[in-house]
Design an enzyme around this catalytic site. Structure first.
Site, mmCIF file in Angstrom:
data_model
loop_
_atom_site.group_PDB
_atom_site.id
_atom_site.type_symbol
_atom_site.label_atom_id
_atom_site.label_comp_id
_atom_site.label_asym_id
_atom_site.label_seq_id
_atom_site.Cartn_x
_atom_site.Cartn_y
_atom_site.Cartn_z
ATOM 1 N N GLU A 96 68.128 61.864 4.138
ATOM 2 C CA GLU A 96 67.658 60.500 3.884
ATOM 3 C C GLU A 96 66.218 60.327 4.347
ATOM 4 O OE1 GLU A 96 71.767 57.932 3.829
ATOM 5 O OE2 GLU A 96 70.652 57.908 5.708
ATOM 6 N N CYS A 109 59.186 57.512 6.392
ATOM 7 C CA CYS A 109 59.956 58.155 7.466
ATOM 8 C C CYS A 109 60.753 59.288 6.824
ATOM 9 C CB CYS A 109 60.886 57.141 8.131
ATOM 10 S SG CYS A 109 61.989 57.861 9.361
ATOM 11 N N CYS A 116 71.844 67.143 12.444
ATOM 12 C CA CYS A 116 71.096 67.338 13.690
ATOM 13 C C CYS A 116 71.996 68.034 14.705
ATOM 14 C CB CYS A 116 70.634 65.985 14.247
ATOM 15 S SG CYS A 116 69.511 66.129 15.658
ATOM 16 N N CYS A 120 72.548 62.885 20.602
ATOM 17 C CA CYS A 120 72.140 61.635 21.250
ATOM 18 C C CYS A 120 73.202 60.579 20.948
ATOM 19 C CB CYS A 120 70.780 61.184 20.746
ATOM 20 S SG CYS A 120 69.454 62.373 21.098
ATOM 21 N N CYS A 123 72.641 57.570 18.250
ATOM 22 C CA CYS A 123 72.055 57.862 16.932
ATOM 23 C C CYS A 123 73.115 58.364 15.970
ATOM 24 C CB CYS A 123 70.950 58.913 17.099
ATOM 25 S SG CYS A 123 70.190 59.429 15.542
ATOM 26 N N CYS A 341 66.033 52.597 12.509
ATOM 27 C CA CYS A 341 65.936 53.702 13.457
ATOM 28 C C CYS A 341 67.311 54.024 14.048
ATOM 29 C CB CYS A 341 64.970 53.299 14.563
ATOM 30 S SG CYS A 341 64.525 54.633 15.647
#
Length: 354
Positions: A96, A109, A116, A120, A123, A341
């Protein structure tokens, strides 16, 4: 012995390598530069559209090479004009990217990995597995496609790029830097490096490598706590990359590049929103010239964090400003379409191409 007929991914070749292939095919060496400009300056994804090349050369290119271009699978427009896109890659994987329009800038962005490997806690991408790194051209394609959206929807050119999408750019170091080289090169998109920001969760040895490589782009560190115990809790990477190790790496980076650093700090309700937390952050800010972006938290289904109260955020920012630290409060964009974010996560799939 049977010869392999697999086509070469042309955008993986350097100009010199492409020149070698073309001269081996009996073409003149200068043709390589023409092809390279079509690929990287004009972002052409179809050999037949390379109009200043002869038809026989275009046929040779089609026979021997392939352009594995990313395409937009789906684009959603937020109430605040943010556009989130799902990009499908040549192997069927999806990443994305987001176009964030503002009165004074148009920001892309982009993602650097499929998923990933960092976990975290706040996220959404961190709850996905990392499938693979993106190639440099796949990162470049996101920029090109988002640039097209900026022109088409807002009649504005792209002004900024942030590597803040899915993945950890410094764990895909070579491709991240190679993509920036193509985006900034005069024979590429020719964008100023100062308009590009790479965001990291904090990998000390790779921050030092950025210094050794003398990078010109901006570095942002997702900090979110200036206290090892708290940071360990929400960012497991901190257990191997303590604040002391990061401070040392940032000092090294600054000594080599003279680039100030940006700290990103999400203020979570009841976790890191007290003035004592601001005091710890202010102390960390003394290591190198920097600024702080305070970011609103965007809730995700997997985690039970909440955004801090508006007055708490304002008090937090006011404390930092009193200490002489440049501090911006970044209001959330694209929250209604999970484009904000920390919200990027793949909810759809594309059939892998044959």
């Amino acid at each position: 012995m049977a010869h392999s007929t697999a086509k070469i991914d042309i955008r993986k070749l350097s100009l010199e390598q492409l020149r070698g292939h073309l001269t081996d095919m009996g073409e003149q060496a200068f043709r390589a530069k023409q092809v390279y400009e079509w690929l990287w300056q004009k972002a052409c994804t179809d050999f037949d559209q390379m109009s200043n090349l002869s038809k026989p050369l275009r046929e040779k290119l089609n026979t021997h090479f392939v352009i594995n271009a990313a395409t937009v699978l789906r684009a959603q427009r937020s109430a605040d004009s943010t556009i989130k896109s799902s990009f499908v890659l040549a192997d069927g994987n999806i990443v994305e990217g987001v176009l964030i329009p503002a009165p004074d800038r148009m920001t892309a962005c982009v993602s650097s990995q499929v998923g990933c490997s960092l976990t975290c806690k706040f996220c959404a991408t961190g709850y996905m597995d990392r499938k693979r790194n993106l190639n440099a051209d796949e990162i470049y394609d996101q920029v090109v496609l988002i640039t097209g959206q900026a022109q088409e929807n807002y009649r504005q050119p792209l002004t900024n790029i942030v590597y803040m999408g899915m993945g950890e750019p410094l764990l895909n170091y070579a491709n991240t830097l190679a993509s920036i080289e193509r985006i900034t090169a005069p024979d590429g998109l020719n964008m100023a490096a100062k308009r590009i920001t790479v965001s990291t969760a904090g990998i000390a040895k790779m921050i030092k490598k950025l210094g050794d490589d003398g990078v010109k782009f901006n570095l942002a560190l997702s900090l979110h706590a200036a206290n090892d115990q708290k940071r360990n809790e929400i960012m497991p990477i901190n257990t191997q990359n303590s604040l002391a190790a990061l401070a040392e790496a940032l000092k090294y980076f600054y000594a080599k590049t003279k680039n100030p650093v940006t700290y990103e700090y999400i203020v979570f309700n009841g976790f890191n929103d007290e003035l004592s937390d601001a005091r710890e952050l202010a102390a960390f800010c003394k290591h190198v010239p920097c600024k702080v972006n305070i970011i609103e938290y965007n809730p995700i289904a997997f985690a039970d964090f909440e955004n801090a109260a508006v007055d708490k955020i304002d008090q937090f920012a006011a404390f930092l400003r009193q200490k002489g630290i440049i501090t911006n409060i970044r209001r959330s964009r694209g929250k209604d379409i999970d484009a904000a974010c920390g919200q990027l996560a793949i909810k759809e799939s594309a059939a892998p191409s044959a």
